[in-house]
Motif scaffolding. Sequence first.
Motif, PDB file in Angstrom:
ATOM      1  N   ALA A 258       0.841  -1.195   0.000  1.00  0.00           N
ATOM      2  CA  ALA A 258       0.000   0.000   0.000  1.00  0.00           C
ATOM      3  C   ALA A 258       0.881   1.250   0.000  1.00  0.00           C
ATOM      4  CB  ALA A 258      -0.922  -0.011   1.228  1.00  0.00           C
ATOM      5  N   PRO A 259       0.503   2.278  -0.782  1.00  0.00           N
ATOM      6  CA  PRO A 259      -0.736   2.445  -1.544  1.00  0.00           C
ATOM      7  C   PRO A 259      -0.656   1.998  -2.997  1.00  0.00           C
ATOM      8  CG  PRO A 259       0.468   4.500  -1.551  1.00  0.00           C
ATOM      9  CD  PRO A 259       1.316   3.510  -0.779  1.00  0.00           C
ATOM     10  N   LEU A 260       0.327   1.174  -3.377  1.00  0.00           N
ATOM     11  CA  LEU A 260       0.405   0.728  -4.763  1.00  0.00           C
ATOM     12  C   LEU A 260      -0.778  -0.181  -5.099  1.00  0.00           C
ATOM     13  CD1 LEU A 260       4.166  -0.233  -5.326  1.00  0.00           C
ATOM     14  CD2 LEU A 260       2.979   1.817  -6.098  1.00  0.00           C
ATOM     15  N   PRO A 261      -1.365  -0.028  -6.286  1.00  0.00           N
ATOM     16  CA  PRO A 261      -2.406  -0.968  -6.715  1.00  0.00           C
ATOM     17  C   PRO A 261      -1.785  -2.318  -7.038  1.00  0.00           C
ATOM     18  CG  PRO A 261      -1.897   0.581  -8.482  1.00  0.00           C
ATOM     19  CD  PRO A 261      -1.148   1.052  -7.266  1.00  0.00           C
ATOM     20  N   VAL A 262      -2.504  -3.391  -6.719  1.00  0.00           N
ATOM     21  CA  VAL A 262      -2.016  -4.751  -6.927  1.00  0.00           C
ATOM     22  C   VAL A 262      -2.984  -5.496  -7.830  1.00  0.00           C
ATOM     23  CG1 VAL A 262      -1.396  -6.935  -5.830  1.00  0.00           C
ATOM     24  CG2 VAL A 262      -0.870  -4.774  -4.679  1.00  0.00           C
ATOM     25  N   GLU A 263      -2.452  -6.152  -8.871  1.00  0.00           N
ATOM     26  CA  GLU A 263      -3.252  -6.956  -9.788  1.00  0.00           C
ATOM     27  C   GLU A 263      -2.743  -8.386  -9.778  1.00  0.00           C
ATOM     28  OE1 GLU A 263      -5.895  -6.310 -12.221  1.00  0.00           O
ATOM     29  OE2 GLU A 263      -6.218  -4.694 -10.765  1.00  0.00           O
ATOM     30  N   THR A 264      -3.681  -9.347  -9.809  1.00  0.00           N
ATOM     31  CA  THR A 264      -3.326 -10.755  -9.835  1.00  0.00           C
ATOM     32  C   THR A 264      -3.122 -11.219 -11.270  1.00  0.00           C
ATOM     33  OG1 THR A 264      -4.592 -11.169  -7.818  1.00  0.00           O
ATOM     34  CG2 THR A 264      -4.033 -13.075  -9.173  1.00  0.00           C
ATOM     35  N   LEU A 265      -2.072 -11.980 -11.494  1.00  0.00           N
ATOM     36  CA  LEU A 265      -1.746 -12.481 -12.820  1.00  0.00           C
ATOM     37  C   LEU A 265      -1.978 -13.981 -12.921  1.00  0.00           C
ATOM     38  CD1 LEU A 265       1.634 -10.767 -13.792  1.00  0.00           C
ATOM     39  CD2 LEU A 265      -0.613 -10.321 -14.767  1.00  0.00           C
ATOM     40  N   ALA A 266      -2.348 -14.428 -14.121  1.00  0.00           N
ATOM     41  CA  ALA A 266      -2.355 -15.861 -14.403  1.00  0.00           C
ATOM     42  C   ALA A 266      -0.904 -16.331 -14.493  1.00  0.00           C
ATOM     43  CB  ALA A 266      -3.093 -16.134 -15.708  1.00  0.00           C
ATOM     44  N   ASP A 267      -0.688 -17.630 -14.391  1.00  0.00           N
ATOM     45  CA  ASP A 267       0.676 -18.150 -14.418  1.00  0.00           C
ATOM     46  C   ASP A 267       1.395 -17.775 -15.708  1.00  0.00           C
ATOM     47  OD1 ASP A 267       0.576 -19.223 -11.904  1.00  0.00           O
ATOM     48  OD2 ASP A 267      -0.060 -21.209 -12.579  1.00  0.00           O
TER      49      ASP A 267
END
Length: 353
Positions: A258-267
């Motif tokens: 935080a406060p960076l935005p986090v995105e989930t990735l596929a493998d």
Amino acid sequence: MSLILTFLGKGGVGKTTTAIATARAYASQGKRVLLVGQQVGNSLAQMLETELDCDPKQVQANLMAVNLVSTTLIERYWEQMRSLENQYLRTPFFKEVYGQELGILPGMDAALGLAWLRDREAEGNYDLIIYDGMGDMYALRMLGMPEILSWYLRRFRDAISVSSLGKALSPFVEPVLRSVLHVSSTEDFNKQAGEATDILSQGREAVKDADRVAAYLVTTADPIAVDVAKYLWGSAQQVGLTVAGVFGRGEFDATEFAPLPVETLADRPGELIIPDHMSPRLATPSFSIDVAAKLVKLYLPTFDKKQVKLIQSGPEITIEAGDQRHNLFLPPELAGKQATGAKFQDSHLLIYF
């Protein structure tokens, strides 16, 4: 003008996969993309199933890729220097030295890679340049090179000019400057050094411009990978590089970034468009100066007060955090003032004058 993107993180977390997915996605949208690899081995070429060398090769529509090899680059840049030497110097002294003879000294890889990126960005042939380097402190030192070299050039030039050694050598240096460098005085030489400083300053400002250069962290749920990503985030601020977000694989505590935005990735994502909320323009600036309030504000996430050291020398302040140093040149309004205090607040280092 091109936007240069790079991905930072521990080895093995998927930086190259993420870089390729991003390059393919923007190329599919019609953007002119150049994917630049500078790593050990041929992993990028194998993943792209395309033979790569130091000249861009087409991978798909709108997507070119290149794999930088330092021995090839040093030959090319050495020949450019020899050509300039023959053009401008009365007595060229590198004419008997050939690029094929030169070995690669520590740090040359970074300098050559940065010079190559600068040249491609200046050409304006690409909308997006994605740099897939080591992804660790090596990449940060490469991008921080204009900042570091400008400090060395400025400080050593000034130190030599006022030293007894510099004054003693002046009668001998003058004839060399006139005959070899084709300048009439040390003032002319200092002017040329000043122009070099200006070029480095332009490079330094480019790295700090989120519209021109930005980075994203890549991590897995492995605690060590998370720790490395956090350390690289804080270190990136020291070279003025904008970190705009985190791409993660697996489940981890996103509040650590935080406060960076986090995105989930596929493998293994096929294509990856950077989400709007992860635009570099929305990232926290690395530093700001409020002249009226006599305040310098530096964003140093992941570091605490015990890990930071301040040194003031005239109009400059050196901020040491981790194994990175940032030399901040104060504006004229604050250049003659001594820092009166400093404190940490919300991941920012506040320096008062």
